[in-house]
Motif scaffolding. Structure first.
Motif, PDB file in Angstrom:
ATOM      1  N   GLU A 288       9.122  -4.775  -6.999  1.00  0.00           N
ATOM      2  CA  GLU A 288       8.461  -5.613  -5.991  1.00  0.00           C
ATOM      3  C   GLU A 288       9.013  -7.025  -6.086  1.00  0.00           C
ATOM      4  O   GLU A 288       9.053  -7.612  -7.159  1.00  0.00           O
ATOM      5  CB  GLU A 288       6.947  -5.603  -6.234  1.00  0.00           C
ATOM      6  CG  GLU A 288       6.159  -6.652  -5.473  1.00  0.00           C
ATOM      7  CD  GLU A 288       6.367  -6.621  -3.960  1.00  0.00           C
ATOM      8  OE1 GLU A 288       6.117  -5.579  -3.339  1.00  0.00           O
ATOM      9  OE2 GLU A 288       6.791  -7.666  -3.398  1.00  0.00           O
TER      10      GLU A 288
ATOM     11  N   ARG B 250       1.383  -6.968   2.289  1.00  0.00           N
ATOM     12  CA  ARG B 250       0.684  -7.699   3.354  1.00  0.00           C
ATOM     13  C   ARG B 250      -0.815  -7.471   3.322  1.00  0.00           C
ATOM     14  O   ARG B 250      -1.588  -8.329   3.739  1.00  0.00           O
ATOM     15  CB  ARG B 250       1.231  -7.287   4.724  1.00  0.00           C
ATOM     16  CG  ARG B 250       2.678  -7.644   4.936  1.00  0.00           C
ATOM     17  CD  ARG B 250       2.847  -9.119   5.176  1.00  0.00           C
ATOM     18  NE  ARG B 250       4.248  -9.496   5.138  1.00  0.00           N
ATOM     19  CZ  ARG B 250       4.656 -10.756   4.978  1.00  0.00           C
ATOM     20  NH1 ARG B 250       3.794 -11.740   4.840  1.00  0.00           N
ATOM     21  NH2 ARG B 250       5.935 -11.031   4.950  1.00  0.00           N
TER      22      ARG B 250
ATOM     23  N   LYS C 283      17.402  -5.634   2.270  1.00  0.00           N
ATOM     24  CA  LYS C 283      18.435  -5.678   1.219  1.00  0.00           C
ATOM     25  C   LYS C 283      17.919  -4.865   0.040  1.00  0.00           C
ATOM     26  O   LYS C 283      17.047  -5.308  -0.703  1.00  0.00           O
ATOM     27  CB  LYS C 283      18.693  -7.116   0.796  1.00  0.00           C
ATOM     28  CG  LYS C 283      19.452  -7.904   1.832  1.00  0.00           C
ATOM     29  CD  LYS C 283      20.147  -9.117   1.208  1.00  0.00           C
ATOM     30  CE  LYS C 283      20.779  -9.965   2.273  1.00  0.00           C
ATOM     31  NZ  LYS C 283      19.904 -11.020   2.763  1.00  0.00           N
TER      32      LYS C 283
ATOM     33  N   ALA D 211       2.858   0.667  11.794  1.00  0.00           N
ATOM     34  CA  ALA D 211       1.763   1.578  11.419  1.00  0.00           C
ATOM     35  C   ALA D 211       0.632   0.791  10.770  1.00  0.00           C
ATOM     36  O   ALA D 211       0.840  -0.299  10.227  1.00  0.00           O
ATOM     37  CB  ALA D 211       2.282   2.614  10.421  1.00  0.00           C
ATOM     38  N   ASP D 212      -0.560   1.375  10.813  1.00  0.00           N
ATOM     39  CA  ASP D 212      -1.687   0.810  10.072  1.00  0.00           C
ATOM     40  C   ASP D 212      -1.628   1.326   8.629  1.00  0.00           C
ATOM     41  O   ASP D 212      -0.730   2.102   8.269  1.00  0.00           O
ATOM     42  CB  ASP D 212      -3.017   1.156  10.757  1.00  0.00           C
ATOM     43  CG  ASP D 212      -3.260   2.650  10.857  1.00  0.00           C
ATOM     44  OD1 ASP D 212      -2.357   3.433  10.501  1.00  0.00           O
ATOM     45  OD2 ASP D 212      -4.349   3.053  11.285  1.00  0.00           O
ATOM     46  N   VAL D 213      -2.606   0.910   7.828  1.00  0.00           N
ATOM     47  CA  VAL D 213      -2.586   1.299   6.416  1.00  0.00           C
ATOM     48  C   VAL D 213      -2.758   2.815   6.277  1.00  0.00           C
ATOM     49  O   VAL D 213      -2.047   3.452   5.493  1.00  0.00           O
ATOM     50  CB  VAL D 213      -3.694   0.540   5.641  1.00  0.00           C
ATOM     51  CG1 VAL D 213      -3.817   1.062   4.217  1.00  0.00           C
ATOM     52  CG2 VAL D 213      -3.407  -0.958   5.634  1.00  0.00           C
TER      53      VAL D 213
ATOM     54  N   THR E  55       9.399  -0.910   1.875  1.00  0.00           N
ATOM     55  CA  THR E  55       9.590  -2.361   1.944  1.00  0.00           C
ATOM     56  C   THR E  55       8.773  -3.028   3.048  1.00  0.00           C
ATOM     57  O   THR E  55       8.815  -4.257   3.182  1.00  0.00           O
ATOM     58  CB  THR E  55      11.085  -2.663   2.161  1.00  0.00           C
ATOM     59  OG1 THR E  55      11.569  -1.755   3.155  1.00  0.00           O
ATOM     60  CG2 THR E  55      11.880  -2.451   0.878  1.00  0.00           C
TER      61      THR E  55
ATOM     62  N   LYS F 268     -10.025  -7.585  16.109  1.00  0.00           N
ATOM     63  CA  LYS F 268     -10.656  -7.888  14.817  1.00  0.00           C
ATOM     64  C   LYS F 268     -10.833  -9.406  14.679  1.00  0.00           C
ATOM     65  O   LYS F 268     -11.887  -9.878  14.256  1.00  0.00           O
ATOM     66  CB  LYS F 268      -9.757  -7.328  13.704  1.00  0.00           C
ATOM     67  CG  LYS F 268     -10.234  -7.616  12.302  1.00  0.00           C
ATOM     68  CD  LYS F 268      -9.376  -6.907  11.255  1.00  0.00           C
ATOM     69  CE  LYS F 268      -7.954  -7.396  11.162  1.00  0.00           C
ATOM     70  NZ  LYS F 268      -7.287  -7.068   9.904  1.00  0.00           N
TER      71      LYS F 268
ATOM     72  N   MET G  46       0.819  -1.219   0.000  1.00  0.00           N
ATOM     73  CA  MET G  46       0.000   0.000   0.000  1.00  0.00           C
ATOM     74  C   MET G  46       0.849   1.264   0.000  1.00  0.00           C
ATOM     75  O   MET G  46       0.538   2.236  -0.694  1.00  0.00           O
ATOM     76  CB  MET G  46      -0.918   0.018   1.223  1.00  0.00           C
ATOM     77  CG  MET G  46      -2.225  -0.651   0.966  1.00  0.00           C
ATOM     78  SD  MET G  46      -3.150   0.308  -0.268  1.00  0.00           S
ATOM     79  CE  MET G  46      -4.766  -0.298   0.034  1.00  0.00           C
ATOM     80  N   SER G  47       1.957   1.248   0.767  1.00  0.00           N
ATOM     81  CA  SER G  47       2.802   2.442   0.841  1.00  0.00           C
ATOM     82  C   SER G  47       3.482   2.696  -0.500  1.00  0.00           C
ATOM     83  O   SER G  47       3.449   3.819  -1.026  1.00  0.00           O
ATOM     84  CB  SER G  47       3.903   2.279   1.892  1.00  0.00           C
ATOM     85  OG  SER G  47       3.352   2.048   3.136  1.00  0.00           O
TER      86      SER G  47
ATOM     87  N   TYR H 293      -9.887  -5.346   6.389  1.00  0.00           N
ATOM     88  CA  TYR H 293      -9.036  -4.400   7.102  1.00  0.00           C
ATOM     89  C   TYR H 293      -9.795  -3.196   7.643  1.00  0.00           C
ATOM     90  O   TYR H 293     -10.757  -2.736   7.059  1.00  0.00           O
ATOM     91  CB  TYR H 293      -7.766  -4.077   6.344  1.00  0.00           C
ATOM     92  CG  TYR H 293      -7.812  -3.197   5.116  1.00  0.00           C
ATOM     93  CD1 TYR H 293      -8.398  -3.635   3.942  1.00  0.00           C
ATOM     94  CD2 TYR H 293      -7.207  -1.950   5.126  1.00  0.00           C
ATOM     95  CE1 TYR H 293      -8.386  -2.848   2.807  1.00  0.00           C
ATOM     96  CE2 TYR H 293      -7.175  -1.158   3.999  1.00  0.00           C
ATOM     97  CZ  TYR H 293      -7.776  -1.609   2.847  1.00  0.00           C
ATOM     98  OH  TYR H 293      -7.759  -0.826   1.728  1.00  0.00           O
ATOM     99  N   PHE H 294      -9.335  -2.855   8.875  1.00  0.00           N
ATOM    100  CA  PHE H 294     -10.013  -1.768   9.574  1.00  0.00           C
ATOM    101  C   PHE H 294      -9.560  -0.440   8.985  1.00  0.00           C
ATOM    102  O   PHE H 294      -8.511  -0.360   8.369  1.00  0.00           O
ATOM    103  CB  PHE H 294      -9.770  -1.795  11.100  1.00  0.00           C
ATOM    104  CG  PHE H 294      -8.430  -2.205  11.562  1.00  0.00           C
ATOM    105  CD1 PHE H 294      -8.192  -3.478  12.064  1.00  0.00           C
ATOM    106  CD2 PHE H 294      -7.374  -1.308  11.505  1.00  0.00           C
ATOM    107  CE1 PHE H 294      -6.939  -3.851  12.506  1.00  0.00           C
ATOM    108  CE2 PHE H 294      -6.133  -1.676  11.951  1.00  0.00           C
ATOM    109  CZ  PHE H 294      -5.918  -2.960  12.445  1.00  0.00           C
TER     110      PHE H 294
ATOM    111  N   TRP I 110       7.111  -4.739   6.189  1.00  0.00           N
ATOM    112  CA  TRP I 110       7.456  -5.507   7.384  1.00  0.00           C
ATOM    113  C   TRP I 110       7.274  -6.993   7.131  1.00  0.00           C
ATOM    114  O   TRP I 110       6.598  -7.392   6.185  1.00  0.00           O
ATOM    115  CB  TRP I 110       6.534  -5.086   8.537  1.00  0.00           C
ATOM    116  CG  TRP I 110       5.079  -5.271   8.212  1.00  0.00           C
ATOM    117  CD1 TRP I 110       4.288  -4.426   7.476  1.00  0.00           C
ATOM    118  CD2 TRP I 110       4.245  -6.379   8.565  1.00  0.00           C
ATOM    119  NE1 TRP I 110       3.019  -4.943   7.358  1.00  0.00           N
ATOM    120  CE2 TRP I 110       2.962  -6.139   8.031  1.00  0.00           C
ATOM    121  CE3 TRP I 110       4.456  -7.559   9.307  1.00  0.00           C
ATOM    122  CZ2 TRP I 110       1.902  -7.021   8.188  1.00  0.00           C
ATOM    123  CZ3 TRP I 110       3.395  -8.437   9.472  1.00  0.00           C
ATOM    124  CH2 TRP I 110       2.139  -8.161   8.924  1.00  0.00           C
TER     125      TRP I 110
END
Ligand SMILES: Cc1cc2nc3c(=O)[nH]c(=O)nc-3n(C[C@H](O)[C@H](O)[C@H](O)COP(=O)(O)OP(=O)(O)OC[C@H]3O[C@@H](n4cnc5c(N)ncnc54)[C@H](O)[C@@H]3O)c2cc1C
Length: 417
Positions: free
Chosen positions: A34, A42, A362, A394-396, A190, A270, A14-15, A49-50, A192
């Motif tokens: 990617e 993820r 990396k 962090a959340d989305v 990248t 959740k 998403m980021s 998702y909340f 988590w």
């Protein structure tokens, strides 16, 4: 204006999608690198998702459409950056793109997978099921293109996938490719990885069948997951009557991740909802150190779930998890802080609320970490920006905000030159 060199975005979650799309929509070339065969990161693995609790596609589909409609966007999947040389405004980047063995003619008809005789562990579902060696990573994958896992192809495979494909989309001779780019700025998006449970020896080291992680729970609850969305025990497929969640599994612990992973309490709340929706009689017990539901999440999740009489919150750090060899039930040892006693309780299944780990990046350039193990953004070269969870869990919503900010910095940096 100087030459428009473009922006490299490493990571297509998403980021990364946000940073790249915002950049391209401002008229600057954006390149996403990617490592997975699909975009979405993820979030693509999450069931709902909340805070809206919608399926991942409600956010991802819009981003994919924006990518398809923008000629300034280039996406490399199965790709990793090998080297970033130069300085802000003037980077030379080397990218390695690994072979998919399936070309752009693929229409996603599944004939290759049906013909394929070999299987592989399904990493998208954390190994809870298998796919064929010729497979689509998941139903809504973008790009919607199959892939062949060459490590899973058996030696005596006579290329039945190749023969089954009517579209000449299988190319078993594909080789890795090297791409060289000149860019003005770089975004590290990248994300988590789930904390490695094999390091959590007192919590079973990932060896107890009915102890799963919170991300495995997301896949179990997903309709395109290993059980088509039915939450059942991995050992025997039994329905759930009582389930426990162990908070801070490896987080807020100086031997593991010293920081709070921000999302784990929310994720377990959740997940309690997922379980209660499927099993109106099931009992849920959440073992916690502190329940942390920042900002509006407190009202939207904690208050709501706290009122459910079948969800019990017990303050106490879990000291041990063991398996009942006969029944495969899970025995949890915990000190009940408010009750002032030690509890030994049995559950059908236990979920470890494991945190977000950003170590071991990396990306072809030196990365320094803070003493907490997060990426030290102050130590990055000028012109390289890190967004979201590698800096701080962090959340989305927060990740996307941060990525938009980074896009703005990149646009300024590229235009300035
Ligand atoms: C159990 C659980 C449930 C969650 N539920 C929610 C929720 O309901 N709502 C919510 O807002 N948040 C939720 N989150 C948090 C959410 O997952 C993150 O906020 C989100 O994933 C951040 O997106 P991202 O793009 O920064 O990172 P990621 O989603 O991790 O994406 C990073 C991408 O970068 C790629 N990548 C990594 N390294 C490289 C490399 N070297 N080269 C190329 N590519 C690379 C990865 O393959 C991946 O595609 C949850 C987290 C957990 C643990």
């Amino acid at each position: 204006m100087a030459e428009n060199k473009g922006v490299l975005v490493i990571g297509g979650g998403m980021s990364g999608l946000t940073a790249a799309i915002e950049t391209a929509e401002a008229g600057i070339n954006a390149y996403i690198v990617e490592k997975n065969p699909y975009l979405g990161g993820r979030v693509a693995q999450i069931n709902k998702y909340f805070w809206k609790l919608c399926p991942p596609n409600c956010g991802l589909e819009i981003q994919f459409k924006r990518i398809k409609n923008n000629p300034l966007m280039t996406v490399y999947t199965l790709a990793e950056v090998q080297e970033i040389k130069g300085e802000g405004g003037n980077f030379d980047v080397t990218i390695k793109v690994n072979p998919r063995f399936v070309n752009d003619k693929c229409v996603g008809c599944d004939a290759c997978a049906q013909a394929c005789p070999s299987y592989r562990s399904n990493d998208f579902n954390f190994g809870m099921d298998k796919t064929k060696a010729a497979y689509l990573p998941f139903g809504q994958a973008f790009p919607f293109q199959y892939i062949i896992d060459s490590h899973a192809c058996s030696k005596d495979c006579m290329k039945p996938c190749f023969e089954a494909c009517k579209y000449n989309a299988i190319d078993l001779d594909m080789k890795p490719q090297t791409i060289n780019l000149k860019v003005g700025a770089v975004v590290l998006a990248t994300g988590w990885n789930p904390y490695d449970v094999s390091k959590l020896d007192i919590l079973g080291s990932g060896k107890i069948k009915n102890v799963i992680t919170n991300m495995m729970m997301e896949r179990l609850a997903s309709v395109d997951g290993p059980t088509q969305g039915k939450i059942v025990r991995p050992s025997d497929g039994k329905e759930i009557k009582n389930i426990a969640f162990v908070q801070c599994a490896g987080s807020r612990d100086e031997n593991h991740l010293p920081y709070c992973s921000y999302i784990c309490c929310l994720a377990s709340l959740k997940h309690a909802m997922y379980v209660r929706e499927q099993y109106p009689e099931a009992k849920v017990q959440i073992f916690y150190i502190d329940i942390r539901t920042p900002g509006l999440y407190e009202q939207r999740f904690y208050w709501k779930i706290k009122d459910d009489p079948n969800v019990i919150f017990t303050k106490g750090k879990v000291a041990g998890i063991a398996e009942d060899a006969a029944t495969k039930d899970v025995i949890v040892d915990v000190e009940d802080v408010y009750g002032g006693s030690k509890i030994k309780a049995k559950f059908d299944m236990v979920v470890l609320a494991t945190g977000m780990d950003a170590s071991g990046l990396k990306v072809g350039t030196a990365i320094s970490y803070t003493p907490d193990g997060l990426v030290d953004d102050a130590a990055l070269k000028k012109g390289i920006y890190v967004v979201g969870t590698p800096k701080s869990p962090a959340d989305v919503a927060r990740s996307v905000q941060d990525a938009t900010g980074a896009a703005l910095k990149c646009i300024q940096s590229v235009n300035r030159r």
